[in-house]
Enzyme design. Structure first.
Site, PDB file in Angstrom:
ATOM      1  N   GLU A 168      18.570  37.687  11.814  1.00 15.31           N
ATOM      2  CA  GLU A 168      19.461  36.927  12.684  1.00 15.31           C
ATOM      3  C   GLU A 168      20.732  36.524  11.945  1.00 15.31           C
ATOM      4  OE1 GLU A 168      18.549  33.969  16.202  1.00 15.31           O
ATOM      5  OE2 GLU A 168      18.378  32.906  14.295  1.00 15.31           O
ATOM      6  N   HIS A 218      -4.618  48.169   4.024  1.00 19.34           N
ATOM      7  CA  HIS A 218      -5.325  49.095   4.905  1.00 19.34           C
ATOM      8  C   HIS A 218      -4.546  49.385   6.179  1.00 19.34           C
ATOM      9  CE1 HIS A 218      -8.889  48.890   2.375  1.00 19.34           C
ATOM     10  NE2 HIS A 218      -8.695  47.583   2.303  1.00 19.34           N
ATOM     11  N   LYS A 253      20.573  35.407  26.053  1.00 19.53           N
ATOM     12  CA  LYS A 253      20.359  34.162  26.794  1.00 19.53           C
ATOM     13  C   LYS A 253      21.274  34.096  28.017  1.00 19.53           C
ATOM     14  CE  LYS A 253      18.993  31.430  22.747  1.00 19.53           C
ATOM     15  NZ  LYS A 253      19.366  30.279  21.880  1.00 19.53           N
TER      16      LYS A 253
END
Length: 236
Positions: free
Chosen positions: A68, A99, A208
């Protein structure tokens, strides 16, 4: 008391970052390594692997901090930057990572620098901690040294893959404050070298803004003001 210790740890790194020479300045060194691999060796991502269950959410936090802040394509004066900027940051705790994706790190075609975070002490079971420490060191050694196998290419490891290991006695609030501050200052140094403003997030703001409009339009079944793909999805 613990919060005060967290702040004290961060302050320790603030002071170190401000006063330590560049050759011994931890955030500066980590930032330069990151830029070296992303800009000059085309590494597109960076993994943070804590061998510490208490830090299982740290990679997620750091991905927000790093991407960000420095996920930008223009400089502070609005000009297109000439290099790549923030690498994609990801990771998980080492016991799961071994793994999941360490196969790719050891033998894949992508160059992925790795940060290992390693506590040395565990008050509940030090013998178990010894196994954890050994596994972490084994991974960093394998990334660096690889393994030669002339008889079976599937068992040949090229090595020469970069990693950094930060070792601490145990995860106290002060140590956590130090770790967070290290990565915050590292992110700032990268931004200054790339000439990026790390303190705005206009890409986040765009989403937004569009979401606010979509809430209104979906409520009244109005799709005409959007592109064809979004309009069809709204009709669903």
């Amino acid at each position: 008391d613990n919060f005060e210790d967290l702040l004290a740890g961060a302050h320790t790194i603030d002071t170190h970052f401000q006063s330590a020479p560049l050759t011994k300045n931890v955030p500066v060194i980590l930032a330069l390594l990151s830029i070296w691999y992303s800009n000059f060796h085309k590494a597109e991502s960076h993994a943070v692997i804590p061998y510490d269950q208490s830090l299982r959410l740290l990679p997620e936090y750091l991905s927000q901090l790093v991407m960000e802040s420095n996920g930008k394509s223009v400089s502070r004066n609005g000009q297109a930057i000439e290099s790549t900027s923030s690498p994609i940051l990801w990771g998980s705790i080492g016991t799961n990572a071994q793994h999941a994706y360490f196969q790719l790190l050891h033998q894949g075609t992508h160059l992925v620098p790795v940060d290992f975070l390693l506590p040395l002490l565990n008050s509940s079971d030090q013998q178990q901690q010894l196994k954890l420490v050994s596994n972490c060191l084994a991974q960093s050694e394998a990334l660096m040294m690889g393994q030669d196998d002339d008889t079976d290419a599937n068992r040949n490891f090229p090595g020469n893959s970069p990693s950094s290991t930060m070792v601490y006695s145990s995860l106290t609030p002060k140590v956590l404050g130090m770790l967070l501050a290290i990565y915050e200052h590292k992110t700032f140094v990268e931004a200054m070298i790339w000439d990026i403003n790390p303190f705005d997030q206009w890409g986040v703001e765009l989403g937004k803004k569009l979401a606010g409009q979509l809430i209104e339009d979906i409520s009244v079944n109005e799709t005409s003001g959007h592109d064809a793909s979004t309009s069809l999805l709204m009709q669903e």
